[in-house]
Scaffold this active site. Structure first.
Site, PDB file in Angstrom:
ATOM      1  N   TYR A  98     -10.589  13.883 -27.178  1.00 48.63           N
ATOM      2  CA  TYR A  98      -9.356  13.367 -27.886  1.00 48.63           C
ATOM      3  C   TYR A  98      -9.426  14.093 -29.239  1.00 48.63           C
ATOM      4  O   TYR A  98      -8.744  15.037 -29.245  1.00 48.63           O
ATOM      5  CB  TYR A  98      -8.966  11.807 -27.856  1.00 48.63           C
ATOM      6  CG  TYR A  98      -7.203  11.900 -27.893  1.00 48.63           C
ATOM      7  CD1 TYR A  98      -6.337  12.321 -26.960  1.00 48.63           C
ATOM      8  CD2 TYR A  98      -6.655  12.180 -29.584  1.00 48.63           C
ATOM      9  CE1 TYR A  98      -4.998  12.647 -27.350  1.00 48.63           C
ATOM     10  CE2 TYR A  98      -5.688  11.689 -29.856  1.00 48.63           C
ATOM     11  CZ  TYR A  98      -4.288  12.080 -29.128  1.00 48.63           C
ATOM     12  OH  TYR A  98      -3.127  11.693 -29.679  1.00 48.63           O
ATOM     13  N   LYS A 155      -7.669  17.637 -30.079  1.00 48.09           N
ATOM     14  CA  LYS A 155      -6.680  17.584 -30.547  1.00 48.09           C
ATOM     15  C   LYS A 155      -7.582  18.868 -32.368  1.00 48.09           C
ATOM     16  O   LYS A 155      -5.743  19.016 -33.079  1.00 48.09           O
ATOM     17  CB  LYS A 155      -5.868  16.654 -31.622  1.00 48.09           C
ATOM     18  CG  LYS A 155      -5.032  15.954 -30.485  1.00 48.09           C
ATOM     19  CD  LYS A 155      -4.277  16.397 -29.654  1.00 48.09           C
ATOM     20  CE  LYS A 155      -3.805  15.793 -28.637  1.00 48.09           C
ATOM     21  NZ  LYS A 155      -2.054  16.648 -28.259  1.00 48.09           N
TER      22      LYS A 155
END
Length: 256
Positions: free
Chosen positions: A153, A157
């Site tokens: 994740y 990002k």
């Protein structure tokens, strides 16, 4: 802020931040095109959106042909796209990198990074033609920091912030502004999923732990994120581009 008759395209529109953004832009007079993976879920989420004009579209942001299709349908209905909220994302399964699977890596990157890229690619083509537009990408404070167990994740990002900076430079000659929001925990279903993931890795009362890491000692609301998105997309932010904005209750004050 005034978005009267402006066309706003939002992905991940059935989620907490997405639907809050839809309500915010609708309240300012925008015409909306809302996209999510499942049409029935989107229809349910959009019941309370009081928009002047509303187009609901199902599509998978991880598939370029779907992105091209919903961008084309939006332009066919409204003739233009003034604002793009590039918001769809998933958290994936959390685990230390040595225990992560290729399948999970691909799932997270396909939605969170490829999906943002596909959106930029096809929406910016429309905005290049009209020589104007504003884009807000949904990043995360995970795009600025590391986090054990959340490496995939976090990587996705970080990539969103990199795409944001590059898209801003490429869009500038045609008066296209591109920025990103970087929230910490937001009180949405996704955060509940993150809490559940944390429990699986042994965390005790993860919500309490997450909130304690925020100087304001709480999660953000989806509406607070939507307010920032609307500001960045508005003429009030007409000289802001290529930036990412932390909305994290003060967490950023403790890091670079």
């Amino acid at each position: 802020m005034d978005f009267k008759d402006k066309v706003v395209l939002i992905t991940g529109a059935a989620g907490g931040i997405g639907i809050a953004a839809a309500k915010k832009f609708a309240s300012e007079g925008a015409k909306l095109a809302l996209v999510d993976l499942k049409r029935d879920v989107l229809e349910k989420a959009a019941q309370d959106v009081e928009a002047k004009d509303l187009l609901l579209l199902d599509g998978n942001v991880a598939k370029e042909e779907d992105v091209e299709a919903f961008v084309t349908k939006t332009k066919e209905k409204y003739g233009r796209i003034d604002v793009f909220v590039n918001n769809a994302g998933i958290n994936g399964q959390f685990n230390n990198l040595v225990d992560q699977t290729t399948e999970n890596f691909e799932a997270v990157i396909n939605v969170n990074l490829k999906g943002v890229f596909y959106g930029l690619k096809h929406v910016m083509r429309v905005m290049n033609e009209q020589k104007s537009g504003a884009i807000v990408n949904t990043a995360s404070n995970g795009g600025l920091l590391g986090a054990p167990g959340m490496g995939l994740y976090v990587a996705s990002k970080h990539g969103v912030i990199g795409l944001t900076k590059t898209a801003a430079l490429e869009g500038a000659p045609n008066n296209i502004r591109v920025n990103a929001v970087a929230p910490s925990g937001v009180d949405t279903q996704m955060m509940k999923s993150i809490e559940a993931n944390a429990e699986l890795t042994g965390a005790k009362d993860p919500r309490k732990q997450f909130e304690a890491s925020v100087p304001l000692n709480r999660y953000a609301t989806a509406e607070e994120i939507a307010n920032l998105m609307a500001f960045l997309a508005s003429d009030d932010a007409s000289f802001i581009s290529g930036s990412y904005y932390r909305i994290d209750g003060g967490q950023g004050a403790t890091s670079v």
